[in-house]
Scaffold this motif. Structure first.
Motif, PDB file in Angstrom:
ATOM      1  N   GLY A  57       0.819  -1.210   0.000  1.00 17.85           N
ATOM      2  CA  GLY A  57       0.000   0.000   0.000  1.00 17.85           C
ATOM      3  C   GLY A  57       0.850   1.255   0.000  1.00 17.85           C
ATOM      4  N   ASP A  58       2.006   1.192  -0.704  1.00 21.65           N
ATOM      5  CA  ASP A  58       2.892   2.365  -0.744  1.00 21.65           C
ATOM      6  C   ASP A  58       2.206   3.534  -1.447  1.00 21.65           C
ATOM      7  OD1 ASP A  58       4.838   1.067   0.559  1.00 21.65           O
ATOM      8  OD2 ASP A  58       6.015   0.547  -1.218  1.00 21.65           O
ATOM      9  N   ALA A  59       2.741   4.715  -1.205  1.00 15.41           N
ATOM     10  CA  ALA A  59       2.166   5.927  -1.795  1.00 15.41           C
ATOM     11  C   ALA A  59       2.194   5.864  -3.328  1.00 15.41           C
ATOM     12  CB  ALA A  59       2.961   7.138  -1.335  1.00 15.41           C
ATOM     13  N   TYR A  60       1.254   6.546  -3.930  1.00 16.07           N
ATOM     14  CA  TYR A  60       1.166   6.609  -5.386  1.00 16.07           C
ATOM     15  C   TYR A  60       2.466   7.171  -5.961  1.00 16.07           C
ATOM     16  CZ  TYR A  60      -0.148   8.420  -9.975  1.00 16.07           C
ATOM     17  OH  TYR A  60      -0.182   8.702 -11.309  1.00 16.07           O
ATOM     18  N   GLN A  61       3.005   6.486  -6.972  1.00 18.73           N
ATOM     19  CA  GLN A  61       4.203   6.993  -7.641  1.00 18.73           C
ATOM     20  C   GLN A  61       3.936   7.023  -9.139  1.00 18.73           C
ATOM     21  OE1 GLN A  61       7.971   5.593  -6.666  1.00 18.73           O
ATOM     22  NE2 GLN A  61       7.513   5.132  -4.548  1.00 18.73           N
ATOM     23  N   PRO A  62       4.139   8.185  -9.774  1.00 17.80           N
ATOM     24  CA  PRO A  62       3.807   8.312 -11.196  1.00 17.80           C
ATOM     25  C   PRO A  62       4.469   7.233 -12.060  1.00 17.80           C
ATOM     26  CG  PRO A  62       4.434  10.429 -10.272  1.00 17.80           C
ATOM     27  CD  PRO A  62       4.651   9.419  -9.199  1.00 17.80           C
ATOM     28  N   ASP A  63       5.727   6.867 -11.753  1.00 15.85           N
ATOM     29  CA  ASP A  63       6.434   5.877 -12.579  1.00 15.85           C
ATOM     30  C   ASP A  63       5.753   4.509 -12.555  1.00 15.85           C
ATOM     31  OD1 ASP A  63       8.260   7.650 -13.353  1.00 15.85           O
ATOM     32  OD2 ASP A  63       9.900   6.924 -12.092  1.00 15.85           O
ATOM     33  N   ALA A  64       4.987   4.254 -11.482  1.00 12.37           N
ATOM     34  CA  ALA A  64       4.357   2.943 -11.357  1.00 12.37           C
ATOM     35  C   ALA A  64       3.042   2.863 -12.131  1.00 12.37           C
ATOM     36  CB  ALA A  64       4.112   2.636  -9.883  1.00 12.37           C
ATOM     37  N   ASP A  65       2.529   4.022 -12.528  1.00 11.76           N
ATOM     38  CA  ASP A  65       1.259   4.044 -13.271  1.00 11.76           C
ATOM     39  C   ASP A  65       1.568   3.828 -14.752  1.00 11.76           C
ATOM     40  OD1 ASP A  65      -1.294   4.443 -14.187  1.00 11.76           O
ATOM     41  OD2 ASP A  65      -1.239   6.631 -13.932  1.00 11.76           O
ATOM     42  N   VAL A  66       1.979   2.606 -15.085  1.00  8.87           N
ATOM     43  CA  VAL A  66       2.477   2.365 -16.453  1.00  8.87           C
ATOM     44  C   VAL A  66       1.367   2.433 -17.500  1.00  8.87           C
ATOM     45  CG1 VAL A  66       4.576   1.085 -15.913  1.00  8.87           C
ATOM     46  CG2 VAL A  66       2.413  -0.126 -15.991  1.00  8.87           C
ATOM     47  N   ASN A  67       0.117   2.218 -17.110  1.00  8.86           N
ATOM     48  CA  ASN A  67      -0.950   2.340 -18.118  1.00  8.86           C
ATOM     49  C   ASN A  67      -1.610   3.728 -18.098  1.00  8.86           C
ATOM     50  OD1 ASN A  67      -2.538   2.259 -15.888  1.00  8.86           O
ATOM     51  ND2 ASN A  67      -3.559   0.316 -16.364  1.00  8.86           N
ATOM     52  N   ASP A  68      -1.002   4.640 -17.341  1.00  8.31           N
ATOM     53  CA  ASP A  68      -1.415   6.052 -17.338  1.00  8.31           C
ATOM     54  C   ASP A  68      -2.902   6.262 -17.077  1.00  8.31           C
ATOM     55  OD1 ASP A  68       1.180   7.014 -17.906  1.00  8.31           O
ATOM     56  OD2 ASP A  68       0.912   6.589 -20.033  1.00  8.31           O
ATOM     57  N   ASP A  69      -3.481   5.468 -16.173  1.00  9.01           N
ATOM     58  CA  ASP A  69      -4.908   5.684 -15.883  1.00  9.01           C
ATOM     59  C   ASP A  69      -5.112   6.461 -14.584  1.00  9.01           C
ATOM     60  OD1 ASP A  69      -4.338   3.870 -13.933  1.00  9.01           O
ATOM     61  OD2 ASP A  69      -5.908   2.436 -14.456  1.00  9.01           O
ATOM     62  N   GLY A  70      -4.016   7.001 -14.037  1.00  8.07           N
ATOM     63  CA  GLY A  70      -4.134   7.867 -12.865  1.00  8.07           C
ATOM     64  C   GLY A  70      -4.095   7.157 -11.532  1.00  8.07           C
ATOM     65  N   SER A  71      -3.988   5.816 -11.566  1.00  8.11           N
ATOM     66  CA  SER A  71      -3.878   5.097 -10.299  1.00  8.11           C
ATOM     67  C   SER A  71      -2.951   3.896 -10.508  1.00  8.11           C
ATOM     68  CB  SER A  71      -5.244   4.619  -9.823  1.00  8.11           C
ATOM     69  OG  SER A  71      -5.719   3.648 -10.714  1.00  8.11           O
ATOM     70  N   VAL A  72      -2.462   3.366  -9.390  1.00  9.71           N
ATOM     71  CA  VAL A  72      -1.611   2.180  -9.468  1.00  9.71           C
ATOM     72  C   VAL A  72      -2.424   0.997  -8.984  1.00  9.71           C
ATOM     73  CG1 VAL A  72       0.530   1.114  -8.694  1.00  9.71           C
ATOM     74  CG2 VAL A  72       0.451   3.572  -9.096  1.00  9.71           C
ATOM     75  N   SER A  73      -2.612   0.021  -9.873  1.00 11.65           N
ATOM     76  CA  SER A  73      -3.449  -1.129  -9.531  1.00 11.65           C
ATOM     77  C   SER A  73      -2.907  -2.365 -10.251  1.00 11.65           C
ATOM     78  CB  SER A  73      -4.886  -0.864  -9.960  1.00 11.65           C
ATOM     79  OG  SER A  73      -4.931  -0.815 -11.380  1.00 11.65           O
ATOM     80  N   ILE A  74      -3.624  -3.475 -10.083  1.00  7.84           N
ATOM     81  CA  ILE A  74      -3.215  -4.728 -10.712  1.00  7.84           C
ATOM     82  C   ILE A  74      -3.184  -4.595 -12.240  1.00  7.84           C
ATOM     83  CG2 ILE A  74      -5.534  -5.734 -10.797  1.00  7.84           C
ATOM     84  CD1 ILE A  74      -2.364  -7.624  -9.725  1.00  7.84           C
ATOM     85  N   SER A  75      -3.953  -3.646 -12.789  1.00  8.61           N
ATOM     86  CA  SER A  75      -3.949  -3.468 -14.248  1.00  8.61           C
ATOM     87  C   SER A  75      -2.579  -2.969 -14.732  1.00  8.61           C
ATOM     88  CB  SER A  75      -5.061  -2.511 -14.689  1.00  8.61           C
ATOM     89  OG  SER A  75      -4.816  -1.218 -14.193  1.00  8.61           O
ATOM     90  N   ASP A  76      -1.835  -2.261 -13.868  1.00 10.73           N
ATOM     91  CA  ASP A  76      -0.487  -1.827 -14.259  1.00 10.73           C
ATOM     92  C   ASP A  76       0.465  -3.020 -14.319  1.00 10.73           C
ATOM     93  OD1 ASP A  76      -0.782   1.120 -14.402  1.00 10.73           O
ATOM     94  OD2 ASP A  76      -1.402   0.836 -12.323  1.00 10.73           O
TER      95      ASP A  76
END
Ligand SMILES: Cc1cc2nc3c(=O)[nH]c(=O)nc-3n(C[C@H](O)[C@H](O)[C@H](O)COP(=O)(O)O)c2cc1C
Length: 252
Positions: free
Chosen positions: A220-239
């Motif tokens: 549950g780490d903080a949101y990091q832009p680099d981790a949002d690889v599908n650019d949908d504004g959140s970091v989830s299993i879809s990334d």
């Protein structure tokens, strides 16, 4: 199916992954000049720092016309491949694997790299293979070609970022502009630009980034832009899925 298997395997093989910054400044400073250089450098770039200290803190390297500094260097050059030739340093716990770029900042001692920093690079220079490496040398007045040769010996497979920066007693006070111009000359910004999917910031997009991403989701780490690889504004299993797809197919 293959994708699901890979994700399951990755969950099973899960290891702790450090989400460190990309650049590490490694330095030694006896009288404080290199420390000031590193402070100026890190006011201009985003970087972690690692200061190397000798195990023996009682030595006065400048005493008797720099006699101890000379002895330490003579021991190294008598047998440079032997770990016993190098002065002991304090243990270091930082992992070099989390960085894609290293900047070495060292004092010059008798035309060479200060012995204390040579110890660290003797043991860890190999871990910088294939990575960007820059060099900044501080001397009173002597030229730095011997230090450059030492760095090349100790980090034989570095991707050198242009020529080393020499800062001496006469221009130390101008270090802010010297460093700024050097960073431009070596094209630092372009060399350290973000690589898409490089979640763990090691300069490449590979399986370790999938693990970093999963680790992030589990913790549950903080949101990091680099981790949002599908650019949908959140970091989830879809990334994780997008990144795995990329690694399997070679295209985003
Ligand atoms: C053992 C020793 C040897 C040195 N040899 C030289 C030298 O040959 N030429 C030179 O210009 N400066 C020499 N210096 C001066 C340092 O390179 C210079 O002061 C540097 O800025 C020190 O960095 P620091 O303050 O981070 O330790 C020497 C200093 C020491 C301690």
């Amino acid at each position: 199916m293959k994708k699901i298997q890979i994700i399951i395997l990755l969950f099973l093989a899960l290891a702790s992954v450090d989400m460190s910054a990309k650049t590490l400044v490694v330095y030694y400073s006896y009288t404080g000049n290199c420390h000031e250089i590193v402070q100026t450098l890190t006011s201009q770039i985003d970087a972690d720092t690692l200061r190397i200290y000798p195990a023996d803190k009682t030595q006065h390297y400048e005493a008797n016309n720099y006699a101890i500094g000379t002895q330490l260097l003579n021991a190294i050059y008598a047998d440079p491949g032997n770990p016993d030739s190098y002065p002991a340093i304090d243990p270091v716990s930082i992992s070099l694997a989390d960085y894609s770029t290293y900047i070495i900042v060292t004092p010059l001692w008798w035309s060479h790299m200060a012995a204390i920093l040579q110890t660290y690079l003797f043991h860890h220079g190999g871990e910088m293979a294939g990575k960007n490496v820059g060099l900044i040398v501080s001397s009173h007045s002597s030229g730095i070609s011997g230090v450059v040769a030492d760095a090349q010996r100790l980090i034989p497979e570095a991707e050198w970022m242009g020529d080393a920066l020499w800062i001496n007693n006469a221009n130390h006070r101008n270090r802010e502009s010297l460093i700024k111009n050097w960073l431009i000359a070596i094209d630092y910004d372009a060399l350290t630009a973000d690589v898409k999917g490089d979640v763990n910031g090691d300069g490449a997009t590979d399986i370790s980034d999938v693990m970093a991403l999963i680790d992030m989701l589990l913790n549950g780490d903080a949101y990091q832009p680099d981790a949002d690889v599908n650019d949908d504004g959140s970091v989830s299993i879809s990334d994780v899925s997008t990144l795995t797809d990329y690694l399997l197919s070679g295209t985003w």
